[in-house]
Design an enzyme around this catalytic site. Structure first.
Site, PDB file in Angstrom:
ATOM      1  N   TYR A 159       7.507  -1.400  -4.318  1.00 62.95           N
ATOM      2  CA  TYR A 159       6.450  -2.476  -4.537  1.00 62.95           C
ATOM      3  C   TYR A 159       5.863  -2.791  -3.221  1.00 62.95           C
ATOM      4  CZ  TYR A 159       4.379  -6.903  -5.793  1.00 62.95           C
ATOM      5  OH  TYR A 159       3.486  -7.953  -5.993  1.00 62.95           O
ATOM      6  N   LYS A 163       1.833  -2.452  -1.491  1.00 66.78           N
ATOM      7  CA  LYS A 163       1.161  -3.594  -0.971  1.00 66.78           C
ATOM      8  C   LYS A 163       0.736  -3.546   0.715  1.00 66.78           C
ATOM      9  CE  LYS A 163       1.079  -5.631  -4.884  1.00 66.78           C
ATOM     10  NZ  LYS A 163      -0.532  -5.685  -5.585  1.00 66.78           N
TER      11      LYS A 163
END
Length: 263
Positions: A159, A163
């Site tokens: 994740y 990002k």
């Protein structure tokens, strides 16, 4: 001598169209806020029902909105959406997912799901809408990253990488489309009460630890991200591009979770 701008109109979006990809949580609040400042909002979501619900909420408040279904994992649909709504002045996209696992426990199927939704779809949205906006005289693209683009914890590896990747895509797009009047920026929230964080909220210790990590001592609400979106979509940020706006309650400003004695 130049004339003084009408600062009362700095955040107004009258006569402009904003496309918001993601009809729930942060996306819903962003759409409501943009409409409240005069924008006609196109609400796009994989769930047409969700998009229609957000569009209806805008209409109930006197705004103008249109709902449409969009699968951001379908390249043809994203390209078609950019062609259809390329005359908009702003694009805001919020879709993301997370699989909380240590890297050694990840399956490649899980890796692909997180990377495809969080990063690949962002790449497609940015480049197709960037091209369309450039051809139509400019516009503002606002993506949603996270504090995890800068600080991490165990179980957030994939994740966090997506990002951080989004931040770099935004910077590159800002450089490539800037001469055509297209601005590309990223909002980086801290810990927000959304469906993505339900697991955390259900664990009292985890919930409290996250709340006390920020300088404000609490979680944020989706509506507290809306102001950043309006700012980046409006003329208030006319010379802002390639940047990341942290809306994290001071999370990334604080070193550690311990307050030492000062006397």
């Amino acid at each position: 001598m130049t004339s003084t701008p009408d600062y009362s109109q700095l955040f107004r979006l009258d006569g402009r169209t904003a496309v918001v990809v993601g009809a729930g949580g942060i996306g819903r609040e962003a759409a409501l806020a943009l409409a409240a400042h005069g924008a006609r909002v196109v609400v796009a979501d994989l769930s047409l029902d969700a998009a229609q619900a957000t569009a209806a909420a805008i209409a109930e408040r006197g705004g103008i909105a249109e709902a449409t279904r969009l699968d951001v994992l379908d390249d043809a649909e994203v390209e078609a959406a950019a062609e259809r709504f390329g005359d908009a002045s702003a694009l805001v996209f919020t879709a993301a997912m997370n699989v909380r696992k240590r890297m050694e426990d990840y399956t490649m199927e899980e890796y692909d799901r997180v990377v495809n939704l969080n990063l690949r779809s962002s790449f497609q949205l940015i480049r197709h809408f960037g091209k369309a906006f450039a051809a139509n005289g400019g516009g503002s693209i606002v993506g949603f990253a996270s504090i995890r683009a800068q600080v991490v914890e165990p179980g957030q590896g994939v994740y966090a990488a997506t990002k951080a990747g989004l931040v770099q895509l935004a910077k590159t797009a800002a450089a490539e489309f800037g001469a055509q009047g297209v601005r590309v920026n990223v909002v980086a929230p801290g810990i927000v009460e959304t469906p993505l964080t339900v697991q955390i909220k259900q664990d009292e210790e985890w919930d409290r630890a996250y709340a006390t990590k920020s300088a404000l001592g609490r979680w944020s609400r989706p509506d507290e991200l809306a102001g950043a979106v309006v700012y980046l979509a409006s003329e208030a940020s006319s010379f802002v591009t390639g940047t990341t706006l942290f809306v994290d309650g001071g999370w990334t400003a604080i070193d550690g979770r311990f307050t030492p004695p000062t006397a």
